[in-house]
Design a protein around this motif. Structure first.
Motif, PDB file in Angstrom:
ATOM      1  N   GLU A 246       0.876  -1.167   0.000  1.00  0.00           N
ATOM      2  CA  GLU A 246       0.000   0.000   0.000  1.00  0.00           C
ATOM      3  C   GLU A 246       0.916   1.220   0.000  1.00  0.00           C
ATOM      4  O   GLU A 246       1.966   1.213   0.649  1.00  0.00           O
ATOM      5  CB  GLU A 246      -0.910  -0.001   1.216  1.00  0.00           C
ATOM      6  N   ILE A 247       0.531   2.275  -0.724  1.00  0.00           N
ATOM      7  CA  ILE A 247       1.390   3.443  -0.878  1.00  0.00           C
ATOM      8  C   ILE A 247       0.597   4.726  -0.652  1.00  0.00           C
ATOM      9  O   ILE A 247      -0.641   4.730  -0.678  1.00  0.00           O
ATOM     10  CB  ILE A 247       2.048   3.482  -2.274  1.00  0.00           C
ATOM     11  N   GLY A 248       1.325   5.821  -0.461  1.00  0.00           N
ATOM     12  CA  GLY A 248       0.694   7.132  -0.349  1.00  0.00           C
ATOM     13  C   GLY A 248       0.220   7.622  -1.700  1.00  0.00           C
ATOM     14  O   GLY A 248       0.729   7.220  -2.751  1.00  0.00           O
ATOM     15  N   GLU A 249      -0.739   8.524  -1.693  1.00  0.00           N
ATOM     16  CA  GLU A 249      -1.412   8.931  -2.927  1.00  0.00           C
ATOM     17  C   GLU A 249      -0.510   9.680  -3.893  1.00  0.00           C
ATOM     18  O   GLU A 249      -0.849   9.799  -5.075  1.00  0.00           O
ATOM     19  CB  GLU A 249      -2.647   9.769  -2.602  1.00  0.00           C
ATOM     20  N   ASN A 250       0.635  10.165  -3.430  1.00  0.00           N
ATOM     21  CA  ASN A 250       1.569  10.867  -4.316  1.00  0.00           C
ATOM     22  C   ASN A 250       2.868  10.094  -4.538  1.00  0.00           C
ATOM     23  O   ASN A 250       3.848  10.659  -5.020  1.00  0.00           O
ATOM     24  CB  ASN A 250       1.904  12.245  -3.730  1.00  0.00           C
ATOM     25  N   GLN A 251       2.857   8.807  -4.215  1.00  0.00           N
ATOM     26  CA  GLN A 251       4.102   8.045  -4.221  1.00  0.00           C
ATOM     27  C   GLN A 251       4.201   7.029  -5.361  1.00  0.00           C
ATOM     28  O   GLN A 251       5.208   6.318  -5.452  1.00  0.00           O
ATOM     29  CB  GLN A 251       4.274   7.322  -2.880  1.00  0.00           C
ATOM     30  N   GLY A 252       3.223   6.977  -6.228  1.00  0.00           N
ATOM     31  CA  GLY A 252       3.189   5.942  -7.246  1.00  0.00           C
ATOM     32  C   GLY A 252       4.434   5.877  -8.112  1.00  0.00           C
ATOM     33  O   GLY A 252       5.071   4.818  -8.246  1.00  0.00           O
ATOM     34  N   GLU A 253       4.813   6.987  -8.701  1.00  0.00           N
ATOM     35  CA  GLU A 253       5.955   6.968  -9.616  1.00  0.00           C
ATOM     36  C   GLU A 253       7.265   6.745  -8.885  1.00  0.00           C
ATOM     37  O   GLU A 253       8.172   6.079  -9.400  1.00  0.00           O
ATOM     38  CB  GLU A 253       5.993   8.259 -10.432  1.00  0.00           C
ATOM     39  N   ALA A 254       7.380   7.275  -7.675  1.00  0.00           N
ATOM     40  CA  ALA A 254       8.604   7.074  -6.900  1.00  0.00           C
ATOM     41  C   ALA A 254       8.775   5.602  -6.526  1.00  0.00           C
ATOM     42  O   ALA A 254       9.879   5.044  -6.622  1.00  0.00           O
ATOM     43  CB  ALA A 254       8.578   7.934  -5.638  1.00  0.00           C
ATOM     44  N   VAL A 255       7.694   4.959  -6.116  1.00  0.00           N
ATOM     45  CA  VAL A 255       7.769   3.540  -5.767  1.00  0.00           C
ATOM     46  C   VAL A 255       8.006   2.693  -7.019  1.00  0.00           C
ATOM     47  O   VAL A 255       8.769   1.721  -6.993  1.00  0.00           O
ATOM     48  CB  VAL A 255       6.504   3.088  -5.014  1.00  0.00           C
ATOM     49  N   ARG A 256       7.383   3.057  -8.128  1.00  0.00           N
ATOM     50  CA  ARG A 256       7.622   2.347  -9.382  1.00  0.00           C
ATOM     51  C   ARG A 256       9.116   2.378  -9.737  1.00  0.00           C
ATOM     52  O   ARG A 256       9.701   1.366 -10.130  1.00  0.00           O
ATOM     53  CB  ARG A 256       6.810   2.966 -10.512  1.00  0.00           C
ATOM     54  N   SER A 257       9.732   3.550  -9.586  1.00  0.00           N
ATOM     55  CA  SER A 257      11.147   3.693  -9.896  1.00  0.00           C
ATOM     56  C   SER A 257      12.004   2.828  -8.976  1.00  0.00           C
ATOM     57  O   SER A 257      12.950   2.167  -9.429  1.00  0.00           O
ATOM     58  CB  SER A 257      11.556   5.158  -9.781  1.00  0.00           C
ATOM     59  N   LEU A 258      11.683   2.807  -7.689  1.00  0.00           N
ATOM     60  CA  LEU A 258      12.416   1.964  -6.750  1.00  0.00           C
ATOM     61  C   LEU A 258      12.307   0.498  -7.128  1.00  0.00           C
ATOM     62  O   LEU A 258      13.307  -0.247  -7.104  1.00  0.00           O
ATOM     63  CB  LEU A 258      11.887   2.174  -5.326  1.00  0.00           C
ATOM     64  N   MET A 259      11.115   0.070  -7.501  1.00  0.00           N
ATOM     65  CA  MET A 259      10.905  -1.328  -7.861  1.00  0.00           C
ATOM     66  C   MET A 259      11.653  -1.690  -9.149  1.00  0.00           C
ATOM     67  O   MET A 259      12.285  -2.749  -9.249  1.00  0.00           O
ATOM     68  CB  MET A 259       9.406  -1.609  -7.996  1.00  0.00           C
TER      69      MET A 259
END
Length: 285
Positions: A246-259
């Motif tokens: 589960e992620i924060g509403e503004n974290q999608g692209e940052a988490v995608r990059s980490l993954m």
């Protein structure tokens, strides 16, 4: 005084104190005391209110007026098919997390495993994720961890109450740091702390003053735990294993990059029912 009058007075009082969804909160309080579901409450409202029940209502109303979350006042909360004990030892289980469980279940049902898949729920809190998965996908082997000893005790209480003690093991652990054997998990799932440290002070009092900060604070960027968990997941997941967050509403692209940088494929960022980024998952290639 009959329960109908008690309910009306409770709603009026809670509304005057700015308690959100005062009618729903009042009905749930009354239903809890009468030991009926909210749907059957109407058949009880013409009965006399016992003095002991009136006193219990006054105590509950006072707690709600002081911004304590309804879930903690009730002492329990429904999550998917389970009713979980809920108190200040752990984060309140929320509907968004129910949908995280749905995504893990879809993945599990879509795969053929040579043996029972091993699933770890990191930062389990009340045990909501692990217990729901164990109830709805009994073929799995489940481990639930949390850095908080109090949270683990609460999760164990819920496992016992839900008759899932034999299905889920619990451990006090700081993230995934305590695991050293490679390629042991088929799925890593977590609803980690993801709120930026500086933002916590701005949250609603029902969150910042009552829910455990340990379960909220994701560091200065809010991404601290994703970074840690993904670095460990590379070694701990079996080939083709998956992570779900589960992620924060503004974290999608940052988490995608980490993954992506950690070698995950088929990365997906899904939105919740409010249209906000809320779920991240991917497969380790």
């Amino acid at each position: 005084m009959i329960w109908r009058e008690t309910l009306e007075k409770t709603v009026s009082f809670l509304e005057s104190k700015g308690v959100p969804d005062a009618t729903v909160a009042s009905e749930l309080l009354v239903a809890r005391l009468l030991k009926v579901s909210r749907g059957f409450l109407s058949g009880c409202l013409d009965k006399e209110t016992h003095p002991q029940h009136l006193e219990a209502m006054r105590r509950a109303m006072k707690r709600l007026a002081c911004a304590e979350p309804l879930q903690y006042v009730l002492g329990e909360w429904d999550f998917r098919s389970l009713t979980l004990k809920c108190d200040r030892r752990a984060l309140i289980p929320r509907p968004e997390t129910e949908e995280l469980v749905t995504r893990v279940l879809k993945y599990l049902h879509s795969r053929s495993f040579p043996s029972s898949p091993f699933i770890v729920d990191v930062g389990t809190g009340t045990g909501a994720i692990a217990l729901s998965l164990a109830k709805e996908y009994p073929l799995g082997v489940y481990l639930a961890t949390d850095i908080s000893e109090d949270a683990i005790e609460l999760a164990k209480e819920n496992a016992k109450a839900c008759n899932l003690e034999s299905k889920v093991k619990f451990a006090i652990a700081d993230g995934l740091d305590d695991f050293s054997d490679p390629q042991i998990f088929d799925v890593i799932v977590s609803n980690p702390p993801y709120i930026e440290t500086d933002v916590i002070a701005t949250l609603d009092a029902r969150v910042k003053d009552f829910e455990p900060r340990l379960a909220l604070d994701g560091g200065p960027s809010g991404l601290e735990f994703y970074d840690r968990y993904l670095a460990d997941a590379i070694n701990l997941l079996k080939p083709g294993g998956a992570v779900f967050f589960e992620i924060g509403e503004n974290q999608g692209e940052a988490v995608r990059s980490l993954m992506f940088n950690c070698g995950f494929d088929d990365i997906k960022i899904d939105k919740d029912y409010s249209g906000h980024d809320r779920y991240a998952y991917g497969i380790l290639s």
